[in-house]
Design an enzyme around this catalytic site. Structure first.
Site, PDB file in Angstrom:
ATOM      1  N   CYS A 131       2.625   3.050   9.746  1.00  0.00           N
ATOM      2  CA  CYS A 131       2.879   4.376   9.164  1.00  0.00           C
ATOM      3  C   CYS A 131       3.439   5.320  10.226  1.00  0.00           C
ATOM      4  CB  CYS A 131       1.587   4.950   8.588  1.00  0.00           C
ATOM      5  SG  CYS A 131       1.839   6.575   7.890  1.00  0.00           S
ATOM      6  N   GLN A 149      -6.409  -1.198   2.874  1.00  0.00           N
ATOM      7  CA  GLN A 149      -5.723  -0.912   4.131  1.00  0.00           C
ATOM      8  C   GLN A 149      -6.437   0.223   4.855  1.00  0.00           C
ATOM      9  OE1 GLN A 149      -1.969   1.270   4.755  1.00  0.00           O
ATOM     10  NE2 GLN A 149      -1.210  -0.655   5.621  1.00  0.00           N
ATOM     11  N   GLY A 180       7.111  -2.585  -2.615  1.00  0.00           N
ATOM     12  CA  GLY A 180       6.465  -1.298  -2.849  1.00  0.00           C
ATOM     13  C   GLY A 180       7.168  -0.481  -3.906  1.00  0.00           C
ATOM     14  N   ARG A 181       8.206   0.247  -3.473  1.00  0.00           N
ATOM     15  CA  ARG A 181       8.813   1.245  -4.360  1.00  0.00           C
ATOM     16  C   ARG A 181       9.345   0.672  -5.660  1.00  0.00           C
ATOM     17  NH1 ARG A 181      12.145   3.641   0.584  1.00  0.00           N
ATOM     18  NH2 ARG A 181      11.923   1.429   1.090  1.00  0.00           N
ATOM     19  N   PRO A 200       0.847  -1.187   0.000  1.00  0.00           N
ATOM     20  CA  PRO A 200       0.000   0.000   0.000  1.00  0.00           C
ATOM     21  C   PRO A 200       0.882   1.237   0.000  1.00  0.00           C
ATOM     22  CG  PRO A 200       0.008  -1.027   2.179  1.00  0.00           C
ATOM     23  CD  PRO A 200       0.794  -1.926   1.270  1.00  0.00           C
ATOM     24  N   MET A 201       0.601   2.190  -0.888  1.00  0.00           N
ATOM     25  CA  MET A 201       1.407   3.418  -0.920  1.00  0.00           C
ATOM     26  C   MET A 201       0.503   4.611  -1.193  1.00  0.00           C
ATOM     27  SD  MET A 201       4.864   2.219  -2.940  1.00  0.00           S
ATOM     28  CE  MET A 201       4.023   1.147  -4.095  1.00  0.00           C
TER      29      MET A 201
HETATM   30  C1  LIG Z   1       4.982   6.956  -1.374  1.00  0.00           C
HETATM   31  C2  LIG Z   1       4.787   5.902  -0.320  1.00  0.00           C
HETATM   32  C3  LIG Z   1       3.587   5.844   0.369  1.00  0.00           C
HETATM   33  C4  LIG Z   1       3.371   4.848   1.333  1.00  0.00           C
HETATM   34  N1  LIG Z   1       2.141   4.748   1.926  1.00  0.00           N
HETATM   35  C5  LIG Z   1       1.884   3.702   2.769  1.00  0.00           C
HETATM   36  C6  LIG Z   1       0.574   3.450   3.262  1.00  0.00           C
HETATM   37  O1  LIG Z   1      -0.394   4.131   2.920  1.00  0.00           O
HETATM   38  N2  LIG Z   1       0.425   2.405   4.110  1.00  0.00           N
HETATM   39  C7  LIG Z   1       1.463   1.588   4.478  1.00  0.00           C
HETATM   40  O2  LIG Z   1       1.276   0.645   5.234  1.00  0.00           O
HETATM   41  N3  LIG Z   1       2.694   1.808   4.019  1.00  0.00           N
HETATM   42  C8  LIG Z   1       2.916   2.810   3.152  1.00  0.00           C
HETATM   43  N4  LIG Z   1       4.160   2.968   2.604  1.00  0.00           N
HETATM   44  C9  LIG Z   1       5.227   1.997   2.961  1.00  0.00           C
HETATM   45  C10 LIG Z   1       5.208   0.818   1.984  1.00  0.00           C
HETATM   46  O3  LIG Z   1       3.996   0.112   2.046  1.00  0.00           O
HETATM   47  C11 LIG Z   1       6.356  -0.143   2.287  1.00  0.00           C
HETATM   48  O4  LIG Z   1       6.174  -0.660   3.572  1.00  0.00           O
HETATM   49  C12 LIG Z   1       7.721   0.536   2.233  1.00  0.00           C
HETATM   50  O5  LIG Z   1       7.835   1.364   1.087  1.00  0.00           O
HETATM   51  C13 LIG Z   1       8.846  -0.511   2.235  1.00  0.00           C
HETATM   52  O6  LIG Z   1       8.733  -1.371   1.127  1.00  0.00           O
HETATM   53  P1  LIG Z   1       9.621  -1.160  -0.200  1.00  0.00           P
HETATM   54  O7  LIG Z   1      11.036  -1.018   0.242  1.00  0.00           O
HETATM   55  O8  LIG Z   1       9.376  -2.393  -1.027  1.00  0.00           O
HETATM   56  O9  LIG Z   1       9.132   0.091  -0.861  1.00  0.00           O
HETATM   57  C14 LIG Z   1       4.390   3.933   1.646  1.00  0.00           C
HETATM   58  C15 LIG Z   1       5.607   4.009   0.948  1.00  0.00           C
HETATM   59  C16 LIG Z   1       5.801   4.967  -0.039  1.00  0.00           C
HETATM   60  C17 LIG Z   1       7.096   4.996  -0.805  1.00  0.00           C
END
Ligand SMILES: Cc1cc2nc3c(=O)[nH]c(=O)nc-3n(C[C@H](O)[C@H](O)[C@H](O)COP(=O)(O)O)c2cc1C
Length: 333
Positions: free
Chosen positions: A107, A77, A242-243, A24-25
């Protein structure tokens, strides 16, 4: 509520394949983005952005919750810390057809932290447990999952994480998505909190060993399907990315074959973008602004010579919507 409900729930787990999911992002994983990812994989589990329980209950539900049926399987979420509100929001989300309801316990943003939800909840395991219990009751047959960190501030993950999982499991949650780093609630921005606290995968793997009946999903810093494959089914049930998927979606090409072991579904980016053009046509015909769709495609050609030209079109201020779609068509093979 004890293990009974938790055990009953395990029979429903089979319905959702959590081998690989898209994190979720906020401002990223909206319905357009999820549709795009779904075109790249029929099997990924996709998540909504975090939506606060009160917004679901009192806000414009249609705008916040509606999605294209093609997005299934899809999880929502929810952010909150009030069991009653979370239960009500859960019911509403399930009526909209979401396949899983996830509670945000990860978060670190100051807005979320000052509302005492998100990662701040890791300091109040009893409350998380009450919230999950209320959500599980409201969710009926739909699974409830939790996305957390390994701890916050000066908590010791070795101590807090097993007790957190054990307590929340007893409230009926069988799926824990763990972003494998701590959140520092004061002094780091959300962006820094996704980079600076060091990743600690071993503790997440340990949790899967301690709790073999649970689905532990590893999240944080995974950059490729090859890396994901090293963890999936060996050290944890699944992986969430995510990213890297958002910024470089072509890593999903072949994911159905390479990760889900489903033949005959390999996609290519050009075909996917042709489908996205049809999707944009449809959005335009309903009066929507296609810039909200196109922004999610910006990484489609990352690492290729087409990338720069493609991004210039996507973010152009001069071209009309129609001109943008035509310009994208000319870039496709
Ligand atoms: C722009 C952005 C927005 C995010 N928004 C949320 C969110 O709404 N809820 C959540 O649980 N995590 C959120 N995250 C965290 C991601 O879900 C994830 O846990 C985190 O980026 C680590 O994973 P990754 O390294 O694969 O990106 C967000 C991350 C980014 C980059």
């Amino acid at each position: 509520m004890g293990r009974d409900l938790s055990q009953a729930k395990s029979s429903w787990l089979a319905k959702i394949n959590r081998t690989l999911s898209v994190a979720p992002m906020m401002d990223c994983t909206d319905r357009h983005c999820r549709y795009f990812h779904r075109l790249l994989s029929k099997n990924l589990l996709v998540y909504s952005e975090m939506i606060v329980d009160r917004s679901i209950i009192f806000g414009d539900r249609e705008r916040l919750l509606s999605f294209n049926p093609k997005e299934h399987p899809i999880a929502i979420q929810i952010g909150g810390n009030d069991p009653k509100l979370l239960a009500e929001a859960t019911k509403i989300a399930i009526d909209f057809g979401y396949n899983e309801v996830n509670l945000n316990v990860g978060c670190p943003s100051s807005r979320v932290n000052s509302g005492n939800f998100g990662a701040a909840l890791m300091k109040n395991v009893d409350l998380v447990s009450e919230c999950v219990e209320a959500m599980v009751r409201a969710a009926g047959n739909t699974p409830v999952s939790v996305k957390s960190r390994i701890g916050v501030d000066n908590q010791d993950p070795e101590e807090i994480l097993p007790s957190f999982i054990s307590k929340v499991r007893d409230s009926g949650c069988n799926t824990f998505i763990i972003h494998a780093r701590k959140a520092i609630l004061k002094g780091l921005s959300p962006k820094e909190n996704r980079k600076i606290p060091p990743l600690n995968y071993p503790i997440v793997f340990e949790m899967q060993k301690y709790f073999p009946d649970l689905e532990i999903i590893l999240n944080g810093g995974i950059k490729s399907l090859a890396e994901a494959k090293n963890h999936i089914g060996k050290k944890v049930v699944g992986v969430m990315i995510g990213r890297e998927i958002y910024e470089n979606p072509s890593i999903l090409i072949n994911v159905d074959r390479d990760i889900f072991d489903k033949g005959g579904l390999v996609s290519n980016m050009d075909d996917v973008l042709r489908s996205m053009i049809d999707y944009c046509d449809n959005e335009m015909s309903q009066g929507f602004n296609i810039d909200h769709v196109l922004k999610h495609l910006k990484g489609a050609f990352k690492g290729t010579p087409t990338s720069k030209k493609f991004k210039r079109v996507v973010f152009s201020r001069e071209l009309s919507d129609l001109e943008k779609l035509n310009a994208i068509k000319t870039l496709l093979n």
